[in-house]
Design an enzyme around this catalytic site. Structure first.
Site, PDB file in Angstrom:
ATOM      1  N   ASP A  14       0.810  -1.227   0.000  1.00  0.00           N
ATOM      2  CA  ASP A  14       0.000   0.000   0.000  1.00  0.00           C
ATOM      3  C   ASP A  14       0.839   1.271   0.000  1.00  0.00           C
ATOM      4  OD1 ASP A  14      -2.196  -1.695   0.120  1.00  0.00           O
ATOM      5  OD2 ASP A  14      -2.249  -1.634   2.308  1.00  0.00           O
ATOM      6  N   LYS A  17       1.809   2.176  -5.089  1.00  0.00           N
ATOM      7  CA  LYS A  17       2.344   1.639  -6.345  1.00  0.00           C
ATOM      8  C   LYS A  17       1.421   1.954  -7.515  1.00  0.00           C
ATOM      9  CE  LYS A  17       2.336  -2.387  -4.333  1.00  0.00           C
ATOM     10  NZ  LYS A  17       2.085  -2.004  -2.922  1.00  0.00           N
ATOM     11  N   GLY A  41      -4.515  -4.197  -3.828  1.00  0.00           N
ATOM     12  CA  GLY A  41      -5.509  -3.169  -4.124  1.00  0.00           C
ATOM     13  C   GLY A  41      -4.748  -1.923  -4.500  1.00  0.00           C
ATOM     14  N   HIS A  42      -4.746  -1.583  -5.773  1.00  0.00           N
ATOM     15  CA  HIS A  42      -3.948  -0.459  -6.266  1.00  0.00           C
ATOM     16  C   HIS A  42      -4.880   0.670  -6.694  1.00  0.00           C
ATOM     17  CE1 HIS A  42      -0.370  -3.367  -7.221  1.00  0.00           C
ATOM     18  NE2 HIS A  42      -0.720  -3.347  -5.945  1.00  0.00           N
ATOM     19  N   GLN A 231       1.988  -5.998  -3.167  1.00  0.00           N
ATOM     20  CA  GLN A 231       2.457  -6.112  -1.785  1.00  0.00           C
ATOM     21  C   GLN A 231       3.755  -5.298  -1.612  1.00  0.00           C
ATOM     22  OE1 GLN A 231       1.444  -9.456  -3.344  1.00  0.00           O
ATOM     23  NE2 GLN A 231      -0.471  -8.502  -2.826  1.00  0.00           N
TER      24      GLN A 231
END
Ligand code: GDP
Ligand code: IMO
Ligand code: MG
Length: 430
Positions: A14, A17, A41-42, A231
């Protein structure tokens, strides 16, 4: 010779990225995800709109750029199509510039079930998994039982699915896990399985490729490629805070195996970190704050999981961990995110060392959860002002420049990009 540049997280995920890959995408012909799955989750924000991607690479918003889901990624077709449909509903045609590796492994409904059963069995020592089936799917991959994207059009697919499902259900029964009321994205197991099979049919219509050959040939043709990590290094299965990690190699080495790229063809490596630290799920976190400063970081940084909505644990920047990550990844250039979240702090702390019994620890500890480990802090002056007017690195307040210089000196690398807000445009590059 063209090489593959890399952007990956140096902390516990988080870091931002998604935002930075989207910002860098215009410089690249191809963006390729190399590991992880829908545990990621981007978040990408532009033009007043917000998107959260889990499986699809973050270059998808640029039509001219091809986006590759590499062999090292694991795919839940149900989640992939939920993502594709939401982009489609937003007026895009994401299938046009998306390519999927034939060798990527599939997350089965029973992998998710098994993830839930294994976590539930762990009781208080839970990893805090996102429950997307990541651990069980990689376990089957390395145990040589997995099903891959390339298998879906084979005659034997359904039979192999049923065999694997039976093995998984046996394990779930053995663990005594009652899943009659367990929900998968709001669906019962049977409903989710039915949707999963619909998605398998749709998967056949995507552009399925041998991504390792495609990427290497593209490099030969002079195309530029950026590998996008999921990650972060402290969640790497080998070097993270094991067992509180994910089940893949999140480090630069993962690019080689996750895309089929020779180490000789790795180009510039960008390491991305927040100006502070967060972690979601369980596991050691030496600089974690349990006071009002921690609350302030969480509220100011909107630190709630992009995938699960869970509140993220927050703490000060951890230089021993950052230096360890830089070493493992061979980082060339640093990207500092969320500097704006520190705006309201009159004083900011940075962990410069870990101590045990009053002595500095040499190297990076084997077990970060050792209760004796105490972070030692340097306190720095805050800037106590908004960064809203900053349009270049030259505009930033002196106290922030000082903070950045301190990190640069400690880590021995330049901070070439500073992010001062979630929007695409709130990015300062040197
Ligand atoms: P990723 O998993 O590394 O892509 O990061 P996430 O998207 O899970 O989490 C990063 C969060 O921070 C998202 O909500 C972003 O919109 C937000 N974000 C990214 N960069 C900045 C920044 O510079 N400032 C602030 N305030 N928010 C940011
Ligand atoms: P992005 O790509 C933050 C964490 C989970 C859990 C541990 C194992 O958005 O940075 P898993 O579901 O992989 O079995 O969970 O890893 N985790 C993440 N934390 N960001 C992520 O991805 C994460 N993916 C997994 O919270 O502690
Ligand atoms: Mg995330």
């Amino acid at each position: 010779m063209m090489k593959v540049d890399v952007i990956l997280g140096l902390q516990w995920g988080d870091e931002g990225k998604g935002k930075i890959v989207d910002v860098f995408t215009p410089k690249y012909d191809i963006i390729a995800r190399f590991q992880g799955g829908p545990n990621a989750g981007h978040t990408i924000i532009f033009g007043g709109r917000k998107f959260v991607l889990h499986t699809i690479p973050s270059g998808i918003f640029h039509r001219e750029t091809l986006n590759v889901i590499g062999n090292g990624v694991i795919i839940d077709p149900f989640i992939l199509f939920k993502e594709l449909d939401s982009l489609r509903n937003a007026g895009m045609e994401p299938e046009e510039n998306l390519l999927v590796s034939r060798r990527a492994h599939l997350i089965l409904p029973t992998h998710r079930l098994l993830d839930a059963a294994l976590e539930s069995e762990k009781g208080t020592s839970k990893i805090g998994s996102t429950l997307k089936g990541i651990g069980p799917t990689y376990t089957d991959k390395y145990g040589r039982n997995g099903l891959r994207v390339g298998n879906v059009s084979e005659h034997s697919f359904n039979l192999r699915y049923e065999q694997l499902k039976a093995t998984h259900l046996e394990a779930v029964r053995h663990l005594g896990f009652d899943y009659s009321s367990h929900l998968f994205d709001g669906l019962t197991f049977d409903a989710y399985e039915a949707k999963w099979f619909e998605s398998i049919q749709r998967l056949k219509g995507l552009k399925i490729i041998d991504s390792e050959t495609f990427l290497n040939e593209s490099l030969d043709q002079g195309k530029s490629v950026l590998a996008e990590g999921a990650q972060g290094t402290m969640l790497d299965v080998d070097f993270g805070s094991y067992p509180f990690v994910t089940s893949s190699n999140t480090i630069t080495a993962g690019v080689c195996s996750g895309l089929g790229i020779s180490p000789r063809k790795i180009g510039k490596i960008y390491g991305i970190f927040k100006a502070y630290c967060t972690r979601v799920g369980s596991g050691p976190f030496p600089t974690e704050l349990f006071d009002s400063d921690g609350e302030k970081l969480r509220a100011g940084g909107n630190e709630f999981g992009s995938t699960t909505g869970r509140p993220r644990r927050c703490g000060w920047l951890d230089l021993p961990a950052l230096k360890y990550s830089v070493m493992l990844n061979g980082v060339d250039s640093l990207i500092m995110m969320k500097a704006d979240v520190l705006n309201p702090f009159p004083a900011i702390k940075i962990c410069t060392n870990y101590q045990s019994d009053g002595l500095n620890l040499p190297g990076f500890p084997f077990d970060l959860s050792d209760e004796k480990i105490q972070p030692e802090y340097k306190e720095m002056k805050g800037w106590d002002t908004t960064l809203d007017g900053c349009t270049s690195v030259n505009d930033i307040p002196e106290a922030l420049a000082e903070y950045i210089r301190f990190v640069e000196n400690e880590v021995g690398l330049p901070v070439d990009t500073v992010s001062i807000g979630p929007d695409r445009l709130q990015t300062l590059q040197r």
